[in-house]
Write an enzyme that holds these catalytic residues in place. Structure first.
Site, mmCIF file in Angstrom:
data_model
loop_
_atom_site.group_PDB
_atom_site.id
_atom_site.type_symbol
_atom_site.label_atom_id
_atom_site.label_comp_id
_atom_site.label_asym_id
_atom_site.label_seq_id
_atom_site.Cartn_x
_atom_site.Cartn_y
_atom_site.Cartn_z
ATOM 1 N N ASP A 261 38.654 45.300 40.018
ATOM 2 C CA ASP A 261 38.030 43.986 39.915
ATOM 3 C C ASP A 261 38.039 43.318 41.283
ATOM 4 O OD1 ASP A 261 36.771 42.030 38.192
ATOM 5 O OD2 ASP A 261 38.512 40.765 38.542
ATOM 6 N N ILE B 109 38.074 35.754 44.042
ATOM 7 C CA ILE B 109 38.317 34.934 45.229
ATOM 8 C C ILE B 109 39.463 33.977 44.918
ATOM 9 C CG2 ILE B 109 37.367 33.157 46.762
ATOM 10 C CD1 ILE B 109 34.638 34.434 46.442
ATOM 11 N N HIS B 110 40.434 33.920 45.807
ATOM 12 C CA HIS B 110 41.596 33.049 45.648
ATOM 13 C C HIS B 110 41.801 32.257 46.940
ATOM 14 C CE1 HIS B 110 42.841 35.430 42.090
ATOM 15 N NE2 HIS B 110 42.376 36.451 42.791
ATOM 16 N N GLY C 84 42.642 34.426 32.868
ATOM 17 C CA GLY C 84 41.232 34.652 33.156
ATOM 18 C C GLY C 84 40.931 35.483 34.380
ATOM 19 N N GLU D 39 40.178 20.979 47.256
ATOM 20 C CA GLU D 39 39.638 21.817 46.198
ATOM 21 C C GLU D 39 38.323 21.253 45.688
ATOM 22 O OE1 GLU D 39 40.398 24.680 45.209
ATOM 23 O OE2 GLU D 39 42.502 25.096 45.599
#
Length: 507
Positions: free
Chosen positions: A181, A184-185, A203, A305
Protein backbone atom coordinates in the site's frame (compact mmCIF):
# COMPACT_ATOMS: atom_id res chain seq x y z
CA UNK A 1 24.05 39.28 1.18
CA UNK A 2 23.02 39.10 -2.44
CA UNK A 3 19.57 37.65 -3.09
CA UNK A 4 20.70 36.17 -6.41
CA UNK A 5 23.13 33.43 -7.29
CA UNK A 6 26.21 34.59 -9.14
CA UNK A 7 25.23 32.37 -12.05
CA UNK A 8 21.73 31.77 -13.30
CA UNK A 9 20.15 28.48 -12.28
CA UNK A 10 19.12 26.06 -15.05
CA UNK A 11 15.41 26.27 -15.88
CA UNK A 12 12.91 23.52 -16.54
CA UNK A 13 13.54 22.54 -20.18
CA UNK A 14 10.71 23.33 -22.55
CA UNK A 15 11.00 20.29 -24.83
CA UNK A 16 8.59 17.46 -24.02
CA UNK A 17 9.21 13.89 -25.13
CA UNK A 18 5.69 12.46 -25.62
CA UNK A 19 7.08 8.93 -25.18
CA UNK A 20 8.78 9.66 -21.86
CA UNK A 21 7.35 7.98 -18.76
CA UNK A 22 5.35 10.26 -16.53
CA UNK A 23 7.19 11.72 -13.55
CA UNK A 24 7.48 15.08 -11.82
CA UNK A 25 9.88 16.46 -14.43
CA UNK A 26 7.62 15.66 -17.35
CA UNK A 27 4.68 17.30 -15.57
CA UNK A 28 6.75 20.41 -14.84
CA UNK A 29 7.70 20.58 -18.51
CA UNK A 30 4.03 20.40 -19.51
CA UNK A 31 3.03 23.05 -16.96
CA UNK A 32 5.75 25.37 -18.23
CA UNK A 33 3.85 25.53 -21.53
CA UNK A 34 0.64 26.78 -19.85
CA UNK A 35 0.44 30.53 -19.20
CA UNK A 36 0.50 31.32 -15.50
CA UNK A 37 0.74 27.70 -14.35
CA UNK A 38 4.38 27.55 -13.24
CA UNK A 39 6.96 30.06 -12.05
CA UNK A 40 10.65 29.59 -11.24
CA UNK A 41 12.66 31.90 -9.02
CA UNK A 42 16.40 32.23 -8.40
CA UNK A 43 15.86 34.50 -5.42
CA UNK A 44 17.47 33.12 -2.26
CA UNK A 45 14.93 31.65 0.18
CA UNK A 46 15.22 30.19 3.68
CA UNK A 47 13.65 26.72 3.98
CA UNK A 48 12.80 27.50 7.60
CA UNK A 49 9.36 29.21 7.40
CA UNK A 50 10.23 31.72 4.68
CA UNK A 51 9.62 29.40 1.72
CA UNK A 52 6.10 28.55 2.89
CA UNK A 53 5.56 32.15 3.96
CA UNK A 54 6.30 33.34 0.43
CA UNK A 55 4.01 30.80 -1.20
CA UNK A 56 1.21 31.64 1.24
CA UNK A 57 0.81 34.91 -0.67
CA UNK A 58 1.52 33.59 -4.17
CA UNK A 59 -0.70 30.57 -4.50
CA UNK A 60 -1.54 28.57 -1.36
CA UNK A 61 -5.31 29.18 -1.18
CA UNK A 62 -7.36 26.61 0.72
CA UNK A 63 -7.90 27.30 4.41
CA UNK A 64 -4.63 29.26 4.75
CA UNK A 65 -4.88 32.50 6.75
CA UNK A 66 -5.78 35.39 4.48
CA UNK A 67 -4.42 37.09 2.45
CA UNK A 68 -3.78 34.23 0.06
CA UNK A 69 -4.86 33.39 -3.48
CA UNK A 70 -4.81 30.86 -6.26
CA UNK A 71 -1.56 31.29 -8.16
CA UNK A 72 1.10 29.38 -10.08
CA UNK A 73 3.08 26.42 -8.83
CA UNK A 74 6.51 27.63 -7.77
CA UNK A 75 10.01 26.21 -8.06
CA UNK A 76 12.65 27.64 -5.75
CA UNK A 77 16.01 27.20 -7.46
CA UNK A 78 18.10 28.83 -4.71
CA UNK A 79 17.35 27.34 -1.29
CA UNK A 80 19.74 28.45 1.43
CA UNK A 81 21.99 25.63 2.57
CA UNK A 82 21.02 23.33 -0.31
CA UNK A 83 22.83 24.49 -3.45
CA UNK A 84 22.46 21.11 -5.21
CA UNK A 85 18.69 20.76 -4.83
CA UNK A 86 15.46 22.59 -5.64
CA UNK A 87 12.04 22.80 -3.98
CA UNK A 88 8.69 22.65 -5.80
CA UNK A 89 5.44 23.67 -4.13
CA UNK A 90 1.81 24.07 -5.15
CA UNK A 91 1.62 21.83 -8.21
CA UNK A 92 -1.93 20.81 -7.29
CA UNK A 93 -2.97 24.03 -5.54
CA UNK A 94 -5.60 24.69 -8.23
CA UNK A 95 -8.36 22.42 -9.45
CA UNK A 96 -7.95 23.89 -12.93
CA UNK A 97 -4.27 22.96 -12.85
CA UNK A 98 -5.03 19.42 -11.66
CA UNK A 99 -7.38 19.12 -14.63
CA UNK A 100 -4.59 20.27 -16.94
CA UNK A 101 -2.10 17.85 -15.37
CA UNK A 102 -4.48 14.92 -15.84
CA UNK A 103 -5.83 16.11 -19.21
CA UNK A 104 -9.43 16.20 -17.99
CA UNK A 105 -12.32 18.59 -17.28
CA UNK A 106 -11.76 19.89 -13.72
CA UNK A 107 -15.47 19.60 -12.93
CA UNK A 108 -15.61 15.86 -13.57
CA UNK A 109 -12.35 14.76 -11.99
CA UNK A 110 -14.31 12.76 -9.42
CA UNK A 111 -15.91 10.74 -12.21
CA UNK A 112 -12.47 10.19 -13.80
CA UNK A 113 -10.95 8.85 -10.60
CA UNK A 114 -13.99 6.65 -9.92
CA UNK A 115 -13.50 5.00 -13.30
CA UNK A 116 -9.76 4.56 -12.67
CA UNK A 117 -10.41 2.73 -9.40
CA UNK A 118 -12.55 0.27 -11.35
CA UNK A 119 -9.92 -0.24 -14.08
CA UNK A 120 -6.54 -0.45 -12.30
CA UNK A 121 -3.17 -0.64 -14.03
CA UNK A 122 -0.61 -2.40 -11.83
CA UNK A 123 3.02 -1.28 -11.47
CA UNK A 124 6.04 -2.87 -13.11
CA UNK A 125 9.52 -3.37 -11.72
CA UNK A 126 12.60 -1.95 -13.47
CA UNK A 127 16.32 -2.53 -13.05
CA UNK A 128 18.50 -0.26 -10.90
CA UNK A 129 20.09 1.16 -14.05
CA UNK A 130 16.65 2.33 -15.23
CA UNK A 131 15.74 4.03 -11.92
CA UNK A 132 16.80 7.69 -11.94
CA UNK A 133 15.88 7.90 -8.26
CA UNK A 134 18.94 5.76 -7.43
CA UNK A 135 21.58 7.70 -9.35
CA UNK A 136 23.14 9.04 -6.13
CA UNK A 137 23.31 6.99 -2.91
CA UNK A 138 23.87 8.18 0.69
CA UNK A 139 24.17 5.37 3.25
CA UNK A 140 23.18 6.04 6.86
CA UNK A 141 26.13 3.93 8.04
CA UNK A 142 28.53 6.59 6.70
CA UNK A 143 29.99 8.74 9.47
CA UNK A 144 28.94 12.04 7.89
CA UNK A 145 25.35 11.02 7.05
CA UNK A 146 22.68 13.53 8.05
CA UNK A 147 19.33 13.48 6.28
CA UNK A 148 18.73 17.08 7.37
CA UNK A 149 21.66 18.13 5.16
CA UNK A 150 20.54 16.07 2.16
CA UNK A 151 16.83 16.82 2.07
CA UNK A 152 15.70 20.47 1.91
CA UNK A 153 12.58 19.77 3.97
CA UNK A 154 10.97 23.11 4.90
CA UNK A 155 9.00 24.20 7.91
CA UNK A 156 5.62 25.85 7.29
CA UNK A 157 5.77 28.25 10.27
CA UNK A 158 8.23 29.29 13.01
CA UNK A 159 6.21 27.15 15.46
CA UNK A 160 6.70 23.86 13.58
CA UNK A 161 8.22 20.93 15.46
CA UNK A 162 10.94 20.74 12.81
CA UNK A 163 11.48 20.28 9.07
CA UNK A 164 8.62 18.20 7.69
CA UNK A 165 8.22 15.86 4.76
CA UNK A 166 4.68 16.75 3.69
CA UNK A 167 4.58 15.15 0.23
CA UNK A 168 6.30 11.85 0.90
CA UNK A 169 4.50 8.73 -0.32
CA UNK A 170 5.17 5.89 2.12
CA UNK A 171 5.25 2.46 0.47
CA UNK A 172 5.08 -0.69 2.58
CA UNK A 173 3.88 -4.29 2.57
CA UNK A 174 2.57 -6.88 4.99
CA UNK A 175 5.12 -9.32 6.48
CA UNK A 176 4.29 -12.04 3.95
CA UNK A 177 4.55 -9.63 1.00
CA UNK A 178 1.04 -10.57 -0.14
CA UNK A 179 -0.26 -6.98 0.04
CA UNK A 180 1.27 -3.54 -0.34
CA UNK A 181 0.00 0.00 0.00
CA UNK A 182 0.94 3.66 -0.28
CA UNK A 183 -0.10 6.51 2.02
CA UNK A 184 0.94 10.06 2.85
CA UNK A 185 1.77 10.98 6.45
CA UNK A 186 3.27 13.97 8.20
CA UNK A 187 6.91 13.16 8.93
CA UNK A 188 9.32 15.33 10.91
CA UNK A 189 13.12 15.06 10.68
CA UNK A 190 14.14 14.48 14.31
CA UNK A 191 17.89 13.90 13.98
CA UNK A 192 20.52 12.70 11.50
CA UNK A 193 18.84 9.34 10.82
CA UNK A 194 15.50 9.49 12.65
CA UNK A 195 12.08 10.51 11.37
CA UNK A 196 8.94 10.83 13.49
CA UNK A 197 5.93 9.64 11.50
CA UNK A 198 2.34 10.25 12.58
CA UNK A 199 0.01 7.46 11.52
CA UNK A 200 -3.58 8.49 12.21
CA UNK A 201 -5.41 5.65 14.00
CA UNK A 202 -7.78 3.62 11.80
CA UNK A 203 -8.18 3.41 8.03
CA UNK A 204 -4.52 3.48 6.98
CA UNK A 205 -3.21 0.21 5.62
CA UNK A 206 0.42 1.10 6.37
CA UNK A 207 -0.57 1.28 10.03
CA UNK A 208 -2.26 -2.13 9.73
CA UNK A 209 0.89 -3.66 8.26
CA UNK A 210 3.05 -2.02 10.93
CA UNK A 211 0.97 -3.60 13.69
CA UNK A 212 1.51 -6.99 12.04
CA UNK A 213 5.27 -6.45 12.06
CA UNK A 214 5.11 -5.24 15.65
CA UNK A 215 3.29 -8.44 16.69
CA UNK A 216 6.28 -10.32 15.25
CA UNK A 217 8.68 -7.92 17.04
CA UNK A 218 10.20 -7.00 13.67
CA UNK A 219 10.95 -3.61 12.10
CA UNK A 220 8.84 -2.80 9.06
CA UNK A 221 10.76 -1.89 5.89
CA UNK A 222 9.38 1.08 3.98
CA UNK A 223 10.37 3.58 1.36
CA UNK A 224 9.43 7.26 1.44
CA UNK A 225 9.14 8.56 -2.11
CA UNK A 226 9.38 12.30 -2.75
CA UNK A 227 9.00 14.29 -5.97
CA UNK A 228 6.37 12.43 -7.96
CA UNK A 229 3.91 12.66 -10.80
CA UNK A 230 0.80 14.23 -9.20
CA UNK A 231 -1.24 11.29 -10.51
CA UNK A 232 0.53 9.21 -7.85
CA UNK A 233 -0.02 11.76 -5.08
CA UNK A 234 -3.74 12.07 -5.84
CA UNK A 235 -4.30 8.34 -6.21
CA UNK A 236 -2.46 7.69 -2.95
CA UNK A 237 -5.06 9.53 -0.86
CA UNK A 238 -7.94 7.13 -1.56
CA UNK A 239 -9.18 5.35 1.55
CA UNK A 240 -11.56 2.51 2.47
CA UNK A 241 -14.18 1.53 1.57
CA UNK A 242 -13.28 2.53 -2.00
CA UNK A 243 -9.82 0.97 -1.80
CA UNK A 244 -10.01 -1.91 0.71
CA UNK A 245 -7.09 -3.71 2.32
CA UNK A 246 -5.08 -5.30 -0.48
CA UNK A 247 -5.79 -2.55 -3.04
CA UNK A 248 -2.63 -0.56 -3.74
CA UNK A 249 -3.46 2.98 -4.87
CA UNK A 250 -0.51 2.99 -7.26
CA UNK A 251 -2.90 1.02 -9.47
CA UNK A 252 -5.04 4.16 -9.74
CA UNK A 253 -2.08 6.27 -10.84
CA UNK A 254 -1.36 3.69 -13.54
CA UNK A 255 -4.94 3.92 -14.74
CA UNK A 256 -4.85 7.73 -14.77
CA UNK A 257 -1.83 7.66 -17.06
CA UNK A 258 -2.60 4.38 -18.84
CA UNK A 259 1.00 3.68 -18.00
CA UNK A 260 2.21 1.51 -15.09
CA UNK A 261 4.11 3.14 -12.25
CA UNK A 262 7.73 1.96 -12.27
CA UNK A 263 9.11 0.37 -9.10
CA UNK A 264 12.66 -0.63 -8.18
CA UNK A 265 14.17 -2.80 -5.46
CA UNK A 266 15.70 -0.86 -2.60
CA UNK A 267 19.40 -1.09 -1.81
CA UNK A 268 19.24 -1.51 1.97
CA UNK A 269 15.73 -2.68 2.95
CA UNK A 270 13.38 -5.38 1.70
CA UNK A 271 10.94 -3.06 -0.05
CA UNK A 272 10.52 -1.33 -3.39
CA UNK A 273 10.65 2.36 -4.18
CA UNK A 274 9.10 4.43 -6.96
CA UNK A 275 11.79 4.43 -9.60
CA UNK A 276 11.09 7.86 -11.08
CA UNK A 277 10.97 9.71 -7.76
CA UNK A 278 13.30 12.61 -7.13
CA UNK A 279 14.28 11.21 -3.71
CA UNK A 280 13.77 7.80 -2.06
CA UNK A 281 14.31 7.34 1.65
CA UNK A 282 14.91 3.70 2.56
CA UNK A 283 13.97 3.09 6.18
CA UNK A 284 12.39 0.91 8.86
CA UNK A 285 9.57 1.61 11.30
CA UNK A 286 10.83 0.30 14.63
CA UNK A 287 8.53 -1.97 16.64
CA UNK A 288 7.34 -0.87 20.11
CA UNK A 289 9.12 2.47 19.76
CA UNK A 290 7.74 6.02 19.79
CA UNK A 291 9.20 9.50 20.04
CA UNK A 292 7.84 12.87 21.11
CA UNK A 293 7.03 14.66 17.85
CA UNK A 294 8.29 18.04 19.07
CA UNK A 295 11.28 16.66 20.96
CA UNK A 296 13.55 19.33 19.47
CA UNK A 297 11.31 22.31 20.23
CA UNK A 298 8.97 21.28 23.07
CA UNK A 299 6.56 23.84 21.63
CA UNK A 300 3.50 21.62 21.82
CA UNK A 301 2.91 22.17 18.10
CA UNK A 302 3.46 19.98 15.04
CA UNK A 303 2.68 21.83 11.79
CA UNK A 304 -0.33 23.53 10.12
CA UNK A 305 -2.99 20.99 9.17
CA UNK A 306 -5.77 21.06 6.58
CA UNK A 307 -8.48 22.70 8.76
CA UNK A 308 -6.29 25.84 8.93
CA UNK A 309 -4.98 25.44 12.47
CA UNK A 310 -1.57 24.33 13.72
CA UNK A 311 -1.80 20.72 14.81
CA UNK A 312 -0.84 19.67 18.31
CA UNK A 313 2.41 17.73 18.59
CA UNK A 314 1.80 14.06 19.22
CA UNK A 315 3.58 12.76 22.32
CA UNK A 316 4.23 9.36 20.72
CA UNK A 317 4.77 9.13 16.95
CA UNK A 318 6.33 6.13 15.25
CA UNK A 319 10.12 6.01 15.11
CA UNK A 320 11.46 5.61 11.57
CA UNK A 321 15.16 4.80 11.24
CA UNK A 322 16.71 5.82 7.94
CA UNK A 323 19.01 3.34 6.21
CA UNK A 324 19.76 5.26 3.02
CA UNK A 325 18.71 8.20 0.87
CA UNK A 326 18.94 7.96 -2.90
CA UNK A 327 18.14 10.66 -5.43
CA UNK A 328 18.59 11.91 -8.97
CA UNK A 329 21.93 13.30 -10.00
CA UNK A 330 20.73 16.49 -11.70
CA UNK A 331 19.61 18.83 -8.89
CA UNK A 332 16.81 16.70 -7.41
CA UNK A 333 13.53 18.42 -6.60
CA UNK A 334 12.07 18.30 -3.10
CA UNK A 335 8.29 18.46 -3.43
CA UNK A 336 6.44 20.02 -0.51
CA UNK A 337 3.10 21.55 0.36
CA UNK A 338 1.51 23.89 2.88
CA UNK A 339 -0.73 21.85 5.16
CA UNK A 340 -3.95 23.91 4.82
CA UNK A 341 -3.41 24.87 1.17
CA UNK A 342 -5.58 24.20 -1.86
CA UNK A 343 -3.14 21.43 -2.70
CA UNK A 344 -4.47 19.37 0.20
CA UNK A 345 -8.01 20.07 -1.04
CA UNK A 346 -7.12 18.54 -4.41
CA UNK A 347 -5.32 15.51 -3.00
CA UNK A 348 -7.88 14.68 -0.33
CA UNK A 349 -11.06 16.10 -1.85
CA UNK A 350 -11.09 14.73 -5.39
CA UNK A 351 -10.60 11.08 -4.32
CA UNK A 352 -13.38 11.55 -1.73
CA UNK A 353 -15.65 12.92 -4.46
CA UNK A 354 -14.89 9.83 -6.53
CA UNK A 355 -15.61 7.57 -3.58
CA UNK A 356 -18.96 9.21 -2.82
CA UNK A 357 -19.94 9.01 -6.49
CA UNK A 358 -19.06 5.32 -6.54
CA UNK A 359 -20.94 4.55 -3.34
CA UNK A 360 -24.11 6.45 -4.22
CA UNK A 361 -24.16 5.18 -7.80
CA UNK A 362 -24.20 1.62 -6.50
CA UNK A 363 -26.87 2.34 -3.88
CA UNK A 364 -29.13 4.86 -5.67
CA UNK A 365 -28.03 4.90 -9.33
CA UNK A 366 -28.51 8.04 -11.38
CA UNK A 367 -29.52 10.29 -8.49
CA UNK A 368 -26.19 11.90 -7.53
CA UNK A 369 -24.93 13.72 -10.62
CA UNK A 370 -21.74 15.17 -9.18
CA UNK A 371 -19.89 15.83 -5.93
CA UNK A 372 -17.54 18.65 -4.88
CA UNK A 373 -15.42 18.86 -1.74
CA UNK A 374 -14.70 22.61 -1.53
CA UNK A 375 -11.69 24.39 -0.01
CA UNK A 376 -13.80 25.55 2.94
CA UNK A 377 -13.71 21.98 4.24
CA UNK A 378 -10.07 21.36 3.43
CA UNK A 379 -11.13 18.60 1.03
CA UNK A 380 -12.33 16.34 3.86
CA UNK A 381 -14.90 18.05 6.10
CA UNK A 382 -17.51 19.20 3.55
CA UNK A 383 -19.19 17.78 0.44
CA UNK A 384 -21.71 19.34 -1.92
CA UNK A 385 -23.93 16.78 -3.67
CA UNK A 386 -25.83 17.62 -6.86
CA UNK A 387 -29.09 15.66 -6.86
CA UNK A 388 -31.48 14.72 -9.65
CA UNK A 389 -35.14 14.13 -8.71
CA UNK A 390 -37.20 12.63 -11.52
CA UNK A 391 -40.52 12.12 -9.80
CA UNK A 392 -42.36 12.16 -6.47
CA UNK A 393 -40.81 8.80 -5.57
CA UNK A 394 -37.39 10.48 -5.51
CA UNK A 395 -38.35 12.87 -2.74
CA UNK A 396 -36.14 12.05 0.24
CA UNK A 397 -33.55 10.24 -1.86
CA UNK A 398 -31.26 13.25 -1.47
CA UNK A 399 -31.08 12.76 2.30
CA UNK A 400 -30.31 9.09 1.87
CA UNK A 401 -27.40 10.09 -0.37
CA UNK A 402 -26.09 12.42 2.34
CA UNK A 403 -26.36 9.71 5.00
CA UNK A 404 -24.54 7.26 2.74
CA UNK A 405 -21.68 9.73 2.34
CA UNK A 406 -21.50 10.52 6.06
CA UNK A 407 -21.59 6.90 7.16
CA UNK A 408 -18.86 5.77 4.77
CA UNK A 409 -16.46 8.69 5.25
CA UNK A 410 -16.14 9.44 8.95
CA UNK A 411 -14.06 12.57 8.33
CA UNK A 412 -16.98 14.19 6.52
CA UNK A 413 -18.77 16.70 8.78
CA UNK A 414 -21.12 18.74 6.58
CA UNK A 415 -23.12 17.77 3.48
CA UNK A 416 -24.94 20.36 1.37
CA UNK A 417 -27.57 19.07 -1.06
CA UNK A 418 -28.49 21.08 -4.17
CA UNK A 419 -30.56 20.61 -7.33
CA UNK A 420 -29.19 19.86 -10.79
CA UNK A 421 -29.51 23.50 -11.93
CA UNK A 422 -26.98 24.64 -9.30
CA UNK A 423 -23.27 24.93 -10.10
CA UNK A 424 -21.67 23.08 -7.19
CA UNK A 425 -18.27 24.62 -8.01
CA UNK A 426 -19.63 28.16 -7.55
CA UNK A 427 -20.02 28.84 -3.83
CA UNK A 428 -22.16 31.90 -4.57
CA UNK A 429 -24.61 29.63 -6.40
CA UNK A 430 -24.55 27.17 -3.49
CA UNK A 431 -25.16 29.97 -0.95
CA UNK A 432 -27.95 31.31 -3.20
CA UNK A 433 -29.59 27.91 -2.87
CA UNK A 434 -29.39 28.07 0.92
CA UNK A 435 -31.00 31.52 0.85
CA UNK A 436 -33.86 30.80 -1.58
CA UNK A 437 -34.52 27.04 -1.40
CA UNK A 438 -33.93 26.37 2.26
CA UNK A 439 -35.70 26.85 5.59
CA UNK A 440 -33.57 26.27 8.66
CA UNK A 441 -36.35 24.81 10.79
CA UNK A 442 -37.10 21.98 8.34
CA UNK A 443 -34.05 21.55 6.11
CA UNK A 444 -31.27 21.05 8.68
CA UNK A 445 -30.60 17.52 9.88
CA UNK A 446 -28.15 17.10 12.76
CA UNK A 447 -26.66 13.71 13.66
CA UNK A 448 -24.92 14.07 17.04
CA UNK A 449 -22.31 11.94 18.72
CA UNK A 450 -20.50 10.60 15.65
CA UNK A 451 -16.81 10.13 14.91
CA UNK A 452 -14.97 12.67 12.81
CA UNK A 453 -11.46 13.94 12.10
CA UNK A 454 -9.35 14.51 15.25
CA UNK A 455 -7.72 17.59 13.69
CA UNK A 456 -10.99 19.58 13.89
CA UNK A 457 -10.32 21.76 16.96
CA UNK A 458 -14.03 22.05 17.82
CA UNK A 459 -14.25 18.34 18.51
CA UNK A 460 -13.41 18.46 22.21
CA UNK A 461 -15.64 17.85 25.25
CA UNK A 462 -15.14 21.43 26.42
CA UNK A 463 -16.84 22.70 23.25
CA UNK A 464 -20.00 20.63 23.69
CA UNK A 465 -19.95 18.73 27.02
CA UNK A 466 -23.40 17.25 26.49
CA UNK A 467 -22.57 15.49 23.22
CA UNK A 468 -18.79 15.19 22.81
CA UNK A 469 -17.52 12.65 25.32
CA UNK A 470 -14.08 12.18 23.75
CA UNK A 471 -11.86 14.18 21.41
CA UNK A 472 -12.64 13.45 17.76
CA UNK A 473 -16.41 13.17 18.18
CA UNK A 474 -18.69 15.53 16.28
CA UNK A 475 -22.20 16.33 15.19
CA UNK A 476 -22.74 15.78 11.46
CA UNK A 477 -24.93 18.26 9.61
CA UNK A 478 -26.99 17.91 6.43
CA UNK A 479 -28.23 21.10 4.76
CA UNK A 480 -30.94 20.14 2.29
CA UNK A 481 -31.16 22.87 -0.33
CA UNK A 482 -33.11 20.79 -2.84
CA UNK A 483 -36.58 21.89 -3.88
CA UNK A 484 -39.47 19.55 -2.92
CA UNK A 485 -40.43 17.79 -6.14
CA UNK A 486 -44.05 18.96 -6.05
CA UNK A 487 -42.90 22.60 -5.82
CA UNK A 488 -40.39 22.57 -8.67
CA UNK A 489 -42.46 24.92 -10.86
CA UNK A 490 -42.35 27.54 -8.12
CA UNK A 491 -38.54 27.58 -8.14
CA UNK A 492 -37.64 27.88 -11.79
CA UNK A 493 -34.74 30.26 -12.37
CA UNK A 494 -35.14 33.19 -14.72
CA UNK A 495 -34.57 31.88 -18.25
CA UNK A 496 -32.25 33.89 -20.47
CA UNK A 497 -31.85 33.61 -24.21
CA UNK A 498 -29.28 30.98 -25.18
CA UNK A 499 -26.55 32.66 -27.28
CA UNK A 500 -24.12 29.98 -28.53
CA UNK A 501 -21.64 32.48 -30.05
CA UNK A 502 -21.49 34.83 -27.04
CA UNK A 503 -17.69 34.71 -26.96
CA UNK A 504 -17.55 36.39 -30.35
CA UNK A 505 -18.56 39.63 -28.62
CA UNK A 506 -15.31 39.61 -26.65
CA UNK A 507 -13.14 39.60 -29.78
Amino acid sequence: MSQKNETSRPKIPAAIDPKAPYDLRRVLQELSQLPGALHETDRLVEPDSQLAGVYRYIGAGGTVMRPTQEGPALIFNNVKGFPETRVAIGLMASRQRVGAILGHDPKTLGHLLKDCVAHPVKPVKVAHADAPAQEVVHLAEDSDFDIRKILPAPTNTPQDAGPYITMGVVLGSDPEKTMSDVTIHRMVLEDADTIGMYVMPGGRHIGHFQKQFEALDRPMPITINIGLDPAISIGTTFEPPTTPLGYNELWIAGALRQQPVQLVDSLTVAEVGIARSEFIIEAEILPHATIQEDINTNSGYAMPEFPGYTGEANPAVNVVKVKAVTHRRDRPIMQTTIGPSEEHVAMAGIPTEASILDLTERAIPGKVLNVYNPPAGGGKLMSILQIKKEGPADEGIQRQAAILALSAFKELKTVILVDEDVDIFDMNDVMWTLNTRFQGDKDILVLPGMRNHPLDPSEIPEYNPGQIRFKGMSAKTILDGTVPYDLKEHFRRAAFLEVPDWQEYLK
